[in-house]
Each structure stands twice: as C-alpha cells, then as structure tokens.
Enzyme design. Structure first.
Site, PDB file in Angstrom:
ATOM      1  N   ASP A  11       0.856  -1.207   0.000  1.00 24.69           N
ATOM      2  CA  ASP A  11       0.000   0.000   0.000  1.00 24.69           C
ATOM      3  C   ASP A  11       0.886   1.249   0.000  1.00 24.69           C
ATOM      4  O   ASP A  11       0.838   2.049   0.926  1.00 24.69           O
ATOM      5  CB  ASP A  11      -0.945  -0.007   1.215  1.00 24.69           C
ATOM      6  CG  ASP A  11      -0.211   0.053   2.558  1.00 24.69           C
ATOM      7  OD1 ASP A  11       0.982  -0.325   2.614  1.00 24.69           O
ATOM      8  OD2 ASP A  11      -0.828   0.503   3.552  1.00 24.69           O
ATOM      9  N   ASP A  16       6.864   1.322   2.024  1.00 24.22           N
ATOM     10  CA  ASP A  16       6.579   0.275   1.019  1.00 24.22           C
ATOM     11  C   ASP A  16       7.432   0.522  -0.231  1.00 24.22           C
ATOM     12  O   ASP A  16       7.916  -0.432  -0.857  1.00 24.22           O
ATOM     13  CB  ASP A  16       5.118   0.310   0.575  1.00 24.22           C
ATOM     14  CG  ASP A  16       4.122   0.119   1.694  1.00 24.22           C
ATOM     15  OD1 ASP A  16       3.895   1.086   2.439  1.00 24.22           O
ATOM     16  OD2 ASP A  16       3.578  -0.998   1.827  1.00 24.22           O
ATOM     17  N   ASN A  41      -2.425   2.788   3.524  1.00 27.54           N
ATOM     18  CA  ASN A  41      -1.858   4.115   3.768  1.00 27.54           C
ATOM     19  C   ASN A  41      -2.643   5.203   3.042  1.00 27.54           C
ATOM     20  O   ASN A  41      -2.735   6.341   3.506  1.00 27.54           O
ATOM     21  CB  ASN A  41      -0.407   4.176   3.291  1.00 27.54           C
ATOM     22  CG  ASN A  41       0.527   3.462   4.236  1.00 27.54           C
ATOM     23  OD1 ASN A  41       0.307   3.449   5.439  1.00 27.54           O
ATOM     24  ND2 ASN A  41       1.575   2.860   3.695  1.00 27.54           N
ATOM     25  N   THR A 127       2.993  -5.896   2.863  1.00 28.36           N
ATOM     26  CA  THR A 127       3.448  -4.769   3.688  1.00 28.36           C
ATOM     27  C   THR A 127       2.336  -3.742   3.905  1.00 28.36           C
ATOM     28  O   THR A 127       2.612  -2.580   4.207  1.00 28.36           O
ATOM     29  CB  THR A 127       4.686  -4.095   3.060  1.00 28.36           C
ATOM     30  OG1 THR A 127       4.358  -3.684   1.730  1.00 28.36           O
ATOM     31  CG2 THR A 127       5.877  -5.021   3.050  1.00 28.36           C
ATOM     32  N   PHE A 169      -0.810  -0.247  12.707  1.00 25.12           N
ATOM     33  CA  PHE A 169      -1.702   0.227  11.628  1.00 25.12           C
ATOM     34  C   PHE A 169      -2.197  -0.891  10.702  1.00 25.12           C
ATOM     35  O   PHE A 169      -3.407  -1.008  10.460  1.00 25.12           O
ATOM     36  CB  PHE A 169      -0.975   1.316  10.815  1.00 25.12           C
ATOM     37  CG  PHE A 169      -1.784   1.855   9.674  1.00 25.12           C
ATOM     38  CD1 PHE A 169      -2.780   2.805   9.890  1.00 25.12           C
ATOM     39  CD2 PHE A 169      -1.564   1.420   8.378  1.00 25.12           C
ATOM     40  CE1 PHE A 169      -3.543   3.299   8.833  1.00 25.12           C
ATOM     41  CE2 PHE A 169      -2.315   1.912   7.310  1.00 25.12           C
ATOM     42  CZ  PHE A 169      -3.304   2.850   7.546  1.00 25.12           C
ATOM     43  N   ASN A 170      -1.313  -1.697  10.126  1.00 17.85           N
ATOM     44  CA  ASN A 170      -1.756  -2.684   9.122  1.00 17.85           C
ATOM     45  C   ASN A 170      -2.767  -3.667   9.707  1.00 17.85           C
ATOM     46  O   ASN A 170      -3.748  -4.024   9.040  1.00 17.85           O
ATOM     47  CB  ASN A 170      -0.565  -3.473   8.556  1.00 17.85           C
ATOM     48  CG  ASN A 170       0.314  -2.631   7.663  1.00 17.85           C
ATOM     49  OD1 ASN A 170      -0.121  -1.610   7.116  1.00 17.85           O
ATOM     50  ND2 ASN A 170       1.576  -3.042   7.519  1.00 17.85           N
ATOM     51  N   HIS A 243       9.698   0.663   8.449  1.00 21.30           N
ATOM     52  CA  HIS A 243       8.956  -0.571   8.732  1.00 21.30           C
ATOM     53  C   HIS A 243       9.090  -1.641   7.641  1.00 21.30           C
ATOM     54  O   HIS A 243       9.630  -2.739   7.863  1.00 21.30           O
ATOM     55  CB  HIS A 243       7.462  -0.257   8.886  1.00 21.30           C
ATOM     56  CG  HIS A 243       7.138   0.812   9.879  1.00 21.30           C
ATOM     57  ND1 HIS A 243       7.208   0.617  11.229  1.00 21.30           N
ATOM     58  CD2 HIS A 243       6.720   2.097   9.705  1.00 21.30           C
ATOM     59  CE1 HIS A 243       6.833   1.719  11.856  1.00 21.30           C
ATOM     60  NE2 HIS A 243       6.546   2.636  10.950  1.00 21.30           N
ATOM     61  N   ASP A 244       8.516  -1.348   6.482  1.00 21.44           N
ATOM     62  CA  ASP A 244       8.270  -2.415   5.503  1.00 21.44           C
ATOM     63  C   ASP A 244       9.525  -3.075   4.933  1.00 21.44           C
ATOM     64  O   ASP A 244       9.491  -4.281   4.619  1.00 21.44           O
ATOM     65  CB  ASP A 244       7.396  -1.865   4.361  1.00 21.44           C
ATOM     66  CG  ASP A 244       5.998  -1.503   4.841  1.00 21.44           C
ATOM     67  OD1 ASP A 244       5.569  -2.041   5.887  1.00 21.44           O
ATOM     68  OD2 ASP A 244       5.336  -0.686   4.176  1.00 21.44           O
TER      69      ASP A 244
HETATM   70  C1  BDR Z   1       2.842   0.167   8.641  1.00 19.61           C
HETATM   71  O1  BDR Z   1       1.782   1.072   8.374  1.00 19.61           O
HETATM   72  C2  BDR Z   1       2.127   1.922   7.304  1.00 19.61           C
HETATM   73  O2  BDR Z   1       2.043   3.253   7.718  1.00 19.61           O
HETATM   74  C3  BDR Z   1       3.519   1.560   6.864  1.00 19.61           C
HETATM   75  O3  BDR Z   1       3.587   1.547   5.437  1.00 19.61           O
HETATM   76  C4  BDR Z   1       3.753   0.188   7.443  1.00 19.61           C
HETATM   77  O4  BDR Z   1       3.354  -0.830   6.541  1.00 19.61           O
HETATM   78  C5  BDR Z   1       3.505   0.535   9.962  1.00 19.61           C
HETATM   79  O5  BDR Z   1       2.582   0.466  11.001  1.00 19.61           O
HETATM   80 CA    CA Z   2       2.880  -0.398   4.218  1.00 22.19          CA
END
Ligand code: BDR
Ligand code: CA
Length: 313
Positions: A11, A16, A41, A127, A169-170, A243-244
């Site tokens: 996303d 990403d 996102n 991701t 978040f994800n 993160h990703d």
């Molecule tokens: C995740 O949420 C998104 O903001 C980032 O792309 C990552 O996948 C982190 O919590």
């Molecule tokens: Ca992501």
C-alpha cells in the site's frame, strides 16, 4: 540455486516504496511474479498509482501491477495521510505513471498465480493491510499449499501500538484479514513495531542515501525525509522507523534478525484493542506456534544492506 518466486502485496507509502526498490534491486535472487496493491496508507486509487510510479523510477517494466481490494473485509477503511501525505508518497514531485495497471483484479491474480505454481514455491511479501491475501485464501483455499512462506509487516508486542494504544496500523485497518492470514497454516514470519522501531532513518543514514547520487537515491532520501517529520515529532526520536523493508531485508539476509516461533492471534472483537497482536512470546498458553515473531535486528547491518542495494540502480 534457482530464484525464489515472490509476490509483493503493498500500500505505498514511502516505506513500502523502499521495500519494492529493495526487491527490484535483488532481481538476481528473486523472480517477482507480480505486485498487488491494497487500500491502506492511502485509498486504492493512489496505492496502485504509487506502485506504478515506483516501477517507473526503478526502470522496471516486466512486473505486472494489479489493483486489489479497495476496503477491508468487514470494516470501513482508514488511511494514514497524516503520516504519508495526501498522495501516500509525499516528499517527491509525482508524475503521471508510465507503467500500466494490469487489468486483472489483484485477488484473482493471486489465485491464478498461486494455482499455476508448484506446491510450496511462492513467497508472499505483504506490507499493508492483509485484505488481498485473506480474500484470495477465502476465495480459493486450495492456494494455501502453494505458499512457501509469508513474510509480512504488521503487529506490535512490547512496543505498543502506533494507531491505537495496542494496535499497529496494518493489523488495525483489517484485523479480520490479519487473523485469517495468521491462521492459514503456512510458514509465516512477522515483522512488527518491536523490530521496526529499532530501524531509525537518522540524519546520518539519510545522508548516506543522498551520497549515492542520482534520481532514485534522491527520491528515496526525499521520501524518507518527509516520512521522518511526523514520526520524529511523535516519538521524539532522531528519525522515523523504517517498517516495511524488514521483509525484503529478511529474505536477503535472515541472519540480521532474531525471530522466535510463537502462537499469535489478532483481536477482532474488542473495540478497545481491535487489531492487537497477542504474541505468546513465553508460551504461556501452550497453543501451537503459527508464526515466527521478529524481535531483534542488527540495525547497522540492515542499513548497510539497504545502501548496498540502492547503489545497484
Ligand atoms: C505500517 O503502516 C504503514 O504506515 C507503513 O507503510 C507500514 O506498513 C507501519 O505500522
Ligand atoms: Ca505499508
């Protein structure tokens, strides 16, 4: 040894984007069957567009990019414009993508690509919210046997949540999909905030990226610079967590990470803790492990690996 087959589900999102670039830079190691995009996102119309912009930037023309689900399985979509900007890829002046969007829906692409593959031969690299993967497994449960490994970004244990006090978040965006995927019975490795918060885009690391030179390194630098502004203020840290890219870094160099086999469940009911990843790190329930939980990373080794791959463009 032959190349491993991958499908990247994402996303984009600046982080990403860096993960896709890592995968493109390692095409000697991986056969990327396709990219599927999901709402997360940013809305789907933007995430599919952003994936195509990233392919443009990398000069990659031979990987199909499919748009998948435009909303979570059972909840309304929430996005993260406050983190990633209104385009999802703020930080760089964007253009009209040249890379086309493949006609097939991303979920149908996942089903067809997995059905056409030998058993246990395709690694999925999600991701974003896990909607596309869960929907593909719901539509065609037979595809599970084709999955070699799912290496995903999501969840939090010791670190706490980044969108609610307890949820990452994800997993929060689509908790039902996260629970479905985590119970699919295939090998899974999960990179949550416990690890990603150890990977800060400090000014020194951004300067190393800028020093590579060229338009791609400049774009990565500017994207991560934009990404830094929100999280640095939020956490009081010298940079945002990256993160990703843990997912591709793990596939490239698993020795950089510490992982432990655990039972992991995702909260799908409680309004207070929706999307929380309950990681049974100390085996207190006796439940069988369903995933590897990542809990440590060699941060310098990670950034060296990232730099080395960005230099390949
Ligand atoms: C995740 O949420 C998104 O903001 C980032 O792309 C990552 O996948 C982190 O919590
Ligand atoms: Ca992501």
């Amino acid at each position: 040894m032959g190349k491993s087959r991958l499908i990247l589900d994402c996303d984009p999102g600046q982080d990403d984007a860096v993960n896709l670039l890592l995968a493109f830079a390692a095409k000697d190691r991986f056969d990327i069957l396709g990219i599927t995009t999901v709402a997360g996102n940013a809305p789907l119309a933007l995430t599919q567009r952003n994936a195509r912009l990233i392919a443009d930037l990398a000069g990659v023309a031979d990987i199909p990019i499919h748009a998948g689900c435009d909303r979570p399985m059972a909840r309304d979509l929430i996005t993260a414009a406050h983190v990633h900007g209104s385009t999802g890829l703020d930080g760089v002046d964007l253009w009209e993508p040249r890379t086309p969007l493949a006609a097939q829906h991303g979920v149908h692409f996942l089903v067809d690509a997995l059905r056409a593959a030998p058993d246990a031969s395709v690694t999925l690299v999600p991701t974003g919210p896990l909607t596309n993967i869960a929907m593909a497994l719901a539509l065609a449960p037979d595809i599970a046997s084709k999955i070699a490994h799912i290496v995903l970004m999501g969840g939090a244990m010791r670190e706490g949540g980044n969108i609610t006090p307890s949820a990452e978040f994800n997993f929060y965006v689509d908790p039902h999909a996260a629970e479905r995927v985590l119970q699919c019975g295939r090998p899974i490795t999960v990179f949550g905030l416990d690890v990603t918060h150890q990977l800060l885009c400090t000014p020194e690391r951004l300067a190393r990226i800028a020093a590579i030179g060229g338009p791609l390194a400049r774009a990565v630098h500017d994207w991560l610079g934009f990404f830094n502004r929100f999280d640095s203020a939020k956490y009081g840290s010298p940079g945002a967590p990256l993160h990703d890219p843990c997912t591709m870094a793990y596939l490239l160099a698993p020795q950089l990470f510490a992982v432990k086999s655990c039972a992991i469940r995702i909260e799908t009911v409680s309004p207070l803790t929706l999307g929380h990843s309950a990681v049974d790190f100390w085996s207190v329930t006796g439940a069988p492990a369903n995933a590897n939980w990542a809990y440590g990373v060699d941060a310098e080794g990670f950034f060296d690996l990232l730099l080395h791959h960005l230099e390949r463009f």
